[in-house]
Design an enzyme around this catalytic site. Structure first.
Site, short mmCIF file in Angstrom:
data_model
loop_
_atom_site.label_atom_id
_atom_site.label_comp_id
_atom_site.label_asym_id
_atom_site.label_seq_id
_atom_site.Cartn_x
_atom_site.Cartn_y
_atom_site.Cartn_z
N CYS A 15 -6.52 3.77 5.36
CA CYS A 15 -6.29 4.33 6.69
C CYS A 15 -6.13 3.23 7.72
CB CYS A 15 -7.48 5.21 7.07
SG CYS A 15 -7.93 6.39 5.79
N GLY A 42 -1.38 5.88 7.74
CA GLY A 42 -1.86 7.21 7.39
C GLY A 42 -1.26 8.27 8.29
N ASN A 120 -11.90 2.60 6.98
CA ASN A 120 -10.76 2.41 6.09
C ASN A 120 -11.32 1.80 4.82
OD1 ASN A 120 -8.37 1.64 4.80
ND2 ASN A 120 -8.12 -0.17 6.08
N GLY A 121 -11.07 2.42 3.67
CA GLY A 121 -11.53 1.81 2.43
C GLY A 121 -12.14 2.80 1.48
N CYS A 255 -6.48 -7.87 0.20
CA CYS A 255 -5.57 -7.18 -0.71
C CYS A 255 -4.14 -7.71 -0.54
CB CYS A 255 -5.61 -5.68 -0.41
SG CYS A 255 -4.33 -4.74 -1.24
N TYR A 261 3.42 -4.49 0.86
CA TYR A 261 3.86 -3.16 1.25
C TYR A 261 3.16 -2.53 2.45
CZ TYR A 261 4.42 1.89 1.02
OH TYR A 261 4.65 3.18 1.34
N SER A 302 10.41 -0.92 3.57
CA SER A 302 9.53 -2.03 3.28
C SER A 302 10.18 -3.13 2.44
CB SER A 302 8.26 -1.53 2.58
OG SER A 302 8.61 -0.74 1.47
N ASP A 365 9.88 -3.29 -3.40
CA ASP A 365 8.70 -4.15 -3.28
C ASP A 365 7.76 -4.03 -4.46
OD1 ASP A 365 6.91 -1.85 -2.53
OD2 ASP A 365 8.29 -1.83 -0.84
N CYS A 401 -6.54 0.55 -8.90
CA CYS A 401 -7.28 -0.14 -7.84
C CYS A 401 -8.60 0.58 -7.63
CB CYS A 401 -6.49 -0.14 -6.54
SG CYS A 401 -7.43 -0.83 -5.16
N CYS A 455 -4.82 -5.52 -9.44
CA CYS A 455 -3.98 -4.52 -10.10
C CYS A 455 -2.80 -5.17 -10.81
CB CYS A 455 -3.51 -3.45 -9.12
SG CYS A 455 -2.76 -4.13 -7.65
FE1 SF4 Z 1 -5.06 -4.47 -3.42
FE2 SF4 Z 1 -4.51 -4.27 -6.03
FE3 SF4 Z 1 -6.75 -5.48 -5.20
FE4 SF4 Z 1 -6.46 -2.84 -4.95
S1 SF4 Z 1 -6.59 -4.00 -6.88
S2 SF4 Z 1 -7.29 -4.24 -3.39
S3 SF4 Z 1 -4.26 -2.65 -4.47
S4 SF4 Z 1 -4.62 -6.13 -4.84
#
Ligand code: SF4
Length: 465
Positions: A15, A42, A120-121, A255, A261, A302, A365, A401, A455
């Site tokens: 968010c 969001g 956010n999270g 992240c 993105y 993007s 992306d 993730c 990820c």
């Molecule tokens: Fe970002 Fe991927 Fe880490 Fe999740 S796992 S915080 S999407 S880099």
């Protein structure tokens, strides 16, 4: 982006949050404008809490939809007399996303007054904490981590919000950026890894403002000061600004998807401009995966910056081979797979006169499940492209993730347990090329160990506790 997300069963959110404290400023109005700037984070719901108002109560307005749906007469917000305001735009999916009870800010009354929270999270230990509180008699009205934090603060028994938060936040495990207020102060907190961004600015005329992205500061004429450190708590009140670390052994793991993105191109993260990073991702991609072609096009919006970087480096013309209908929400916010798939067709179209008879390098992306890639290639071929070479300005996504970004479980990912060579046949592309992890990091320009890349790499930062 091909962020065809998901039915992973995990509760996840990405968010936008913002808020500030100041004397003699139209803070609710400024917060509303910041939310407009953060709308890309969001579109499910929006809300603002401001105060202290009459009877020292917090004013609150929130609802489902875009900022413009919830605040159609934003100029009216100038009339709200307040010293603080916090705001939220919510991204979510599934049933939970359609539940109006989960809209934020969350406002609660406790023995020392009122509390407003936005976040956010995603908390990894929310289930255990919730059960613990329920055993002690807590009654939850929402599914949000904001309510969990509010309950923990209320049970702390201290009249000092700052001290309560310093005690309870270290018990939270996960990725989070919270902004909390009791009407007298505004407090911003980032998790110990700093997965999610949160920045600080000064307001022209006095006071301070926090936001998920720096583009929000530009919108309201605030001057960027710095990003909050991982594990840092910033307090803004009539005494000004103070800060302290509240989480032991913080370590930056922003992240990397924020650069690829999520974030807006005009935002800066850790001093790096998002647009310039994306252009560099495109340049690096051209160096690694050049192909004989006539034109380069990007999937709007993007991937445009990466596509222009690719074209520049490859010495190929950049063309607008694909256009987007801007009046349809982002594919990845649609709550069901069917809706998401329909959204792509309605939303994107090829420019026939540009791509007809051409060998096209199409830049995107990222690829998650791959279903959107199939549609993109189909759209280009239907418009007459003789060849479509897909180039991805990030590495293959091979894992989910656990820190709040909505990525499906690994077995749903097209790159999971597959080599890149197997993918063109699945998506009907002439070829595919992913940017390597090393070059992705090089393009971002931050040390690899300061970024979460889990990820892509499968190496998930281990959360303490
Ligand atoms: Fe970002 Fe991927 Fe880490 Fe999740 S796992 S915080 S999407 S880099």
């Amino acid at each position: 982006m091909n962020y065809e997300l998901l039915n992973s069963g995990k509760r996840q959110e990405a968010c936008g949050v913002c808020g500030g404290y100041a004397e003699d400023q139209p803070l609710a109005f400024l917060t509303c404008f910041s939310l407009y700037a953060l709308q890309h984070r969001g579109q499910e719901s929006a809300g603002i809490a401001a105060g202290p108002g009459e009877g020292r109560k917090l004013w609150l307005k929130k609802g489902m939809g875009l900022v413009s749906d919830v605040f159609p007469d934003s100029a009216d917000l100038k009339g709200i007399v307040c010293k603080m305001a916090i705001g939220h735009v919510r991204y979510s999916y599934g049933q939970e996303g359609r539940n109006p009870e989960n809209t934020q800010p969350l406002k609660l009354r406790y023995r020392y007054g009122e509390l407003a929270v936005v976040h956010n999270g995603h908390l990894l230990n929310s289930t255990g904490l919730r059960e613990e509180l329920e055993c002690q008699g807590a009654i939850f009205q929402t599914d949000t981590d904001s309510e969990l934090l509010a309950h923990m603060v209320a049970r702390q028994g201290s009249s000092c919000l700052e001290e309560s938060l310093a005690e309870v936040v270290p018990r939270l495990k996960g990725a989070f950026a919270f902004i909390v207020s009791d009407g007298h102060k505004v407090i911003g907190i980032r998790d110990g890894y700093g997965f999610r961004p949160l920045s600080l600015a000064s307001l022209d005329g006095g006071g301070y403002f926090l936001a998920s992205e720096t583009c929000a500061f530009d919108t309201i004429g605030a001057s960027f000061i710095r990003d909050l450190e991982p594990g840092e708590m910033v307090v803004i009140d009539e005494g000004g600004l103070r800060s302290r670390p509240i989480i032991d052994f913080p370590c930056s793991k922003l992240c990397v998807f924020e650069f690829i993105y999520f974030a807006r191109p005009d935002s800066n993260l850790q001093g790096k401009n998002v647009h310039l990073v994306r252009r560099e991702l495109g340049r690096q991609l051209a160096r690694e995966h050049l192909v004989a072609a006539d034109i380069v096009s990007g999937v709007p919006d993007s991937s445009i910056a990466a596509a222009s970087g690719f074209a520049e480096e490859a010495g190929l013309p950049y063309e607008m081979g694909m256009v987007k209908n801007r009046y349809i929400g982002r594919t990845f916010i649609k709550p069901t797979q069917k809706m998401r798939e329909e959204g792509v067709d309605i939303k994107l179209n090829a420019v026939k006169k540009i791509v007809e008879g051409k060998k096209v390098v199409l830049i995107d992306d990222s690829i998650v499940r791959g279903t959107t890639s199939v549609k993109l290639i189909k759209i280009m071929r239907r418009a007459g492209a003789s060849e479509v070479h897909l180039r991805i300005s990030s590495p293959p996504v091979t894992g989910s993730c656990y820190y709040g970004i909505d990525i499906p479980d690994a077995h749903e990912l097209i790159a999971y347990n597959r080599s890149a060579d197997e993918i063109p046949a699945l998506i009907k592309a002439d070829s595919i090329g992913y940017l390597s992890m090393d070059k992705t990091v090089e393009a971002v320009g931050l040390p690899a160990d300061k970024l979460c890349r889990a990820c892509f790499t499968g190496r998930y930062p281990v959360l303490p506790g």
